[in-house]
Design a protein around this motif. Structure first.
Motif, PDB file in Angstrom:
ATOM      1  N   VAL A  63       0.877  -1.187   0.000  1.00  0.00           N
ATOM      2  CA  VAL A  63       0.000   0.000   0.000  1.00  0.00           C
ATOM      3  C   VAL A  63       0.912   1.234   0.000  1.00  0.00           C
ATOM      4  N   HIS A  64       2.075   1.088   0.614  1.00  0.00           N
ATOM      5  CA  HIS A  64       3.169   2.052   0.441  1.00  0.00           C
ATOM      6  C   HIS A  64       4.251   1.359  -0.400  1.00  0.00           C
ATOM      7  N   GLY A  65       4.605   1.979  -1.527  1.00  0.00           N
ATOM      8  CA  GLY A  65       5.417   1.295  -2.535  1.00  0.00           C
ATOM      9  C   GLY A  65       6.825   0.949  -2.117  1.00  0.00           C
ATOM     10  N   ASN A  66       7.360   1.644  -1.112  1.00  0.00           N
ATOM     11  CA  ASN A  66       8.760   1.386  -0.728  1.00  0.00           C
ATOM     12  C   ASN A  66       8.873   0.458   0.486  1.00  0.00           C
ATOM     13  N   GLU A  67       7.762  -0.126   0.915  1.00  0.00           N
ATOM     14  CA  GLU A  67       7.796  -1.018   2.089  1.00  0.00           C
ATOM     15  C   GLU A  67       7.877  -2.448   1.568  1.00  0.00           C
ATOM     16  N   THR A  68       9.099  -2.856   1.246  1.00  0.00           N
ATOM     17  CA  THR A  68       9.289  -3.991   0.344  1.00  0.00           C
ATOM     18  C   THR A  68       9.257  -5.363   1.010  1.00  0.00           C
ATOM     19  N   GLU A 106       9.118   4.592  -3.923  1.00  0.00           N
ATOM     20  CA  GLU A 106       8.630   5.648  -3.030  1.00  0.00           C
ATOM     21  C   GLU A 106       7.395   5.174  -2.263  1.00  0.00           C
ATOM     22  N   ARG A 107       7.104   5.873  -1.194  1.00  0.00           N
ATOM     23  CA  ARG A 107       5.918   5.582  -0.378  1.00  0.00           C
ATOM     24  C   ARG A 107       4.641   5.725  -1.220  1.00  0.00           C
ATOM     25  N   PHE A 108       4.600   6.786  -2.020  1.00  0.00           N
ATOM     26  CA  PHE A 108       3.458   6.993  -2.929  1.00  0.00           C
ATOM     27  C   PHE A 108       3.902   7.886  -4.069  1.00  0.00           C
ATOM     28  N   LEU A 162       0.090  -5.410   5.538  1.00  0.00           N
ATOM     29  CA  LEU A 162       1.496  -5.517   5.965  1.00  0.00           C
ATOM     30  C   LEU A 162       2.323  -4.323   5.497  1.00  0.00           C
ATOM     31  N   HIS A 163       3.025  -3.735   6.429  1.00  0.00           N
ATOM     32  CA  HIS A 163       3.837  -2.533   6.162  1.00  0.00           C
ATOM     33  C   HIS A 163       5.221  -2.681   6.794  1.00  0.00           C
ATOM     34  N   THR A 164       6.073  -1.675   6.547  1.00  0.00           N
ATOM     35  CA  THR A 164       7.270  -1.484   7.378  1.00  0.00           C
ATOM     36  C   THR A 164       7.321  -0.003   7.740  1.00  0.00           C
ATOM     37  N   ALA A 165       7.972   0.293   8.845  1.00  0.00           N
ATOM     38  CA  ALA A 165       8.019   1.685   9.320  1.00  0.00           C
ATOM     39  C   ALA A 165       9.147   2.454   8.638  1.00  0.00           C
TER      40      ALA A 165
HETATM   41 ZN   LIG Z   1       3.176   1.771   5.351  1.00  0.00          ZN
END
Ligand SMILES: [Zn+2]
Ligand SMILES: O=C(O)CCC(=O)N[C@@H](CCC(=O)O)C(=O)O
Length: 343
Positions: A63-68, A106-108, A162-165
């Protein structure tokens, strides 16, 4: 569409990113074990076993592009299912959220997608950019998936987003439990996430426009935003740090029930969200180091952030910072504060 190739190599995510036109129209096919595969559009794929057990599982990443790291975990699960390495026992929907943002790391691209759910995508200027259109598409995919499950008499629903900070965290893996409007927080869910290696939980204090709140609020799903570590580029994650979450998600999909550890309050850190601090002015600034990790606490009355005419201070003993980001768009959340609590 080279279906044979997709089944042989399972590279759904790579094809979605590199040749999205392949999935411009929905595709349906079955695997050797009878599982029905439905590709709704690039990055959106579901698996329905011939005799599904009782869970309707949604796993979203990117959902955030850089949270791989979560994207890589889900990519591997999808590959395993497509190539027959393992079989789904339950219906499962995978959503790879922001494909264009993944391409630019990037995040977005234009707007933070995780502020656009529960219809926020269509408010204000409306569906004016790719993130708004995609947020609606993700919502529709979840709604259809859960509603189809209802038709087959299944209605246990879960959704792990699922994300990363962005920054490091004192507690590396943590989860945001969306606001439940007075319904009880479920210990069994904390046990499940603990099995994934998540030992820290943030209990939300109000509705939000995040993806996990959408599934929780509109479909009664056990839903969480799960933070699995720190942002890193594709291929640069130490995947050994995600072994527990990979194994537990695989068990969730491929076993009737997941064997859960007992509920041990001493092993868990539970916080309630105390303040949601939005950036409302151009000069919004944070009053601590850029590398202060999430869950750093500050003394009472410490000024955590300020902007023209207002100071945001520590209100309670042990109050700590989470997700600080002074660069968010005006009107958006720039900082959460949390206070230790128990269930
Ligand atoms: Zn995120
Ligand atoms: O590290 C950060 O500042 C942000 C990491 C992230 O993307 N977190 C989610 C949390 C969503 C929630 O509150 O449920 C987000 O900000 O969208």
């Amino acid at each position: 569409m080279p279906l044979q190739q997709l089944r042989q190599h399972g590279q759904f995510l790579a094809l979605s990113r590199q040749q999205p036109n392949l999935f411009a129209s929905p595709i349906e096919f079955s695997l050797d074990d009878g599982t029905q595969v439905f590709i709704r559009s690039p990055g959106i794929i579901s698996f329905t076993p011939s005799k599904p057990e009782g869970k309707d599982i949604v796993l979203s990443s990117g959902v955030h592009g850089n949270e791989t790291a979560p994207i890589e975990i889900c990519d591997e699960l999808v590959q395993g299912l497509l190539t027959g390495q393992f079989s789904a026992r339950h219906r499962v929907l995978f959503l790879f959220g922001n494909l264009p943002a993944m391409e630019i790391g990037e995040r977005f691209v234009e707007e933070n997608m995780n502020r656009l759910f529960s219809g926020a995508h269509s408010k204000g200027p409306g569906l004016v950019n790719a993130e708004r259109v995609r947020a609606k598409e993700l919502e529709d995919a979840v709604a259809d998936f859960y509603q189809q499950g209802e038709q087959t008499g299944q209605n246990y629903r879960c959704h792990y987003d699922l994300h990363t900070a962005i920054r490091g965290s004192k507690n590396e893996k943590f989860a945001v439990y969306p606001y439940r409007h007075g319904q009880p927080w479920k210990k069994s869910q904390l046990q499940f996430l603990f099995a994934c290696g998540v030992n820290t939980f943030l209990l939300s204090n109000g509705p939000t426009t995040t993806f996990s709140y959408y599934s929780s609020n509109e479909f009664g799903a056990d839903a969480f935003t799960v933070e699995l570590g720190k942002v890193a580029a594709f291929g640069e994650n130490d995947m050994s740090r995600f072994a527990q979450v990979r194994e537990t998600l695989l068990a969730l999909i491929s076993q009737d029930e997941v064997a859960l550890p007992g509920y041990d309050p001493n092993a868990l850190h539970v916080f309630r969200i105390n303040q949601v601090i939005n950036r409302t002015k151009e000069d919004f600034r944070l009053n601590f180091a850029d590398d202060a990790p999430n869950f750093t606490d500050f003394p009472l009355d410490y000024v955590l952030a300020e902007e023209e005419g207002v100071q945001y201070k520590v209100q309670e003993q042990g109050e700590a910072i989470v997700f600080p980001n002074a660069k968010v768009a005006i009107g958006q959340r720039a900082l959460l504060t949390v206070v230790p609590t128990s269930l």
